[in-house]
Scaffold this active site. Sequence first.
Site, short mmCIF file in Angstrom:
data_model
loop_
_atom_site.label_atom_id
_atom_site.label_comp_id
_atom_site.label_asym_id
_atom_site.label_seq_id
_atom_site.Cartn_x
_atom_site.Cartn_y
_atom_site.Cartn_z
N GLY A 49 8.51 -1.35 19.12
CA GLY A 49 9.71 -1.69 18.37
C GLY A 49 10.96 -1.38 19.19
CB SER A 121 6.67 -2.54 23.74
OG SER A 121 7.90 -3.21 23.64
CD1 TRP A 122 9.47 2.65 20.03
CD2 TRP A 122 11.03 3.05 21.57
NE1 TRP A 122 10.01 3.90 19.76
CE2 TRP A 122 10.98 4.16 20.69
CE3 TRP A 122 11.95 3.08 22.63
CZ2 TRP A 122 11.79 5.28 20.84
CZ3 TRP A 122 12.77 4.19 22.78
CH2 TRP A 122 12.67 5.28 21.89
CG ASP A 277 6.41 -8.27 29.63
OD1 ASP A 277 7.47 -8.75 29.18
OD2 ASP A 277 5.87 -7.25 29.17
CG HIS A 305 6.31 -7.64 25.76
ND1 HIS A 305 6.53 -6.61 26.65
CD2 HIS A 305 6.65 -7.15 24.53
CE1 HIS A 305 6.98 -5.55 25.99
NE2 HIS A 305 7.05 -5.85 24.70
#
Length: 325
Positions: A49, A121-122, A277, A305
């Site tokens: 996120g 990711s986050w 990505d 991604h």
Amino acid sequence: MGETRDMAELYPPIDPYDRGVLDVGDGNLVHWEVCGNPDGKPALVVHGGPGSGCGPGHRRYFDPERYRVVLFDQRGCGRSTPHASDPTTDMTVNTTNQLIADMERLRQHLGIERWLLFGGSWGSTLILAYAERHPQRVSEIVIPGVTTTRRSEIDWLYRGVGRFFPAEWQRFRAGVPEADRDGDLVAAYARLMEDPQPEVRARAAADWMAWEDAVISLEPSGKPKAYSSRPPAASLAFVRICAHYFSHGAWLEKDELLRNAARLAGIPGVLIHGRLDMGSPLGTAWELAEMWPDARLLVVGDSGHTGSETMSDDILDTLDRFARR
């Protein structure tokens, strides 16, 4: 040995055997759940996120006979409360340092000494920040999709990559007031998400999600409206939390996670990153692998991604191998 599976086939769906909410202070209750083998190897799923929340699909990467898998919804999203979709929710008590403290409280609450950390990711930024702060609590790290949330990475995702999607980026840029369009777009969206008018917040969230959709649109596994099809409350929380974190550079110093990568020495890590990505280019994963002595970088040629079957198989193989440690 654990349950057998075919190539790129996730483990069967599984329900938690324990769940609850943890009072982490500041009026926040964090949802958590545990599945798999109560006596298995502890692993924590750290979702992306920021603001996505954890989902049942995350459980299926782990052999349920060999892992004790812990999942949690970070502050303000998923089933944690108060929810960031509520404009009265206080975002000043939702920061990287507070999320790290929440992870430590959860570890202590569940009586876990050390755990494997998994997330991309986050989630990879939060994993690295936690592990550099508490390396003695981490057994291994598996990251599919590396980010460190540097200002340069944020600028690329919300400005630089626009050269590949000029029409979509023009619409994203037009979503903020004209006076802000040549400045910090992420900060401008963060201000819009705090606007007292619900229609202003809803429009800003829709414009942000449309841009996220565009960035993954060329990926082999990119699905149309992958972001913008989320329920309204989830979309509002996602955008509000993302804009809040990214406009503050995740409260990290310049290159902090890369500069402190030596603190990860002794922790085996596998970085699995898609060569395609566009939102989080491979360079960051390569830099981290160069600075982390115990990390191995796997570059997945057919993945962006959003992943691919090849990436899923690499994740499964890695987690199966670590389960035997």
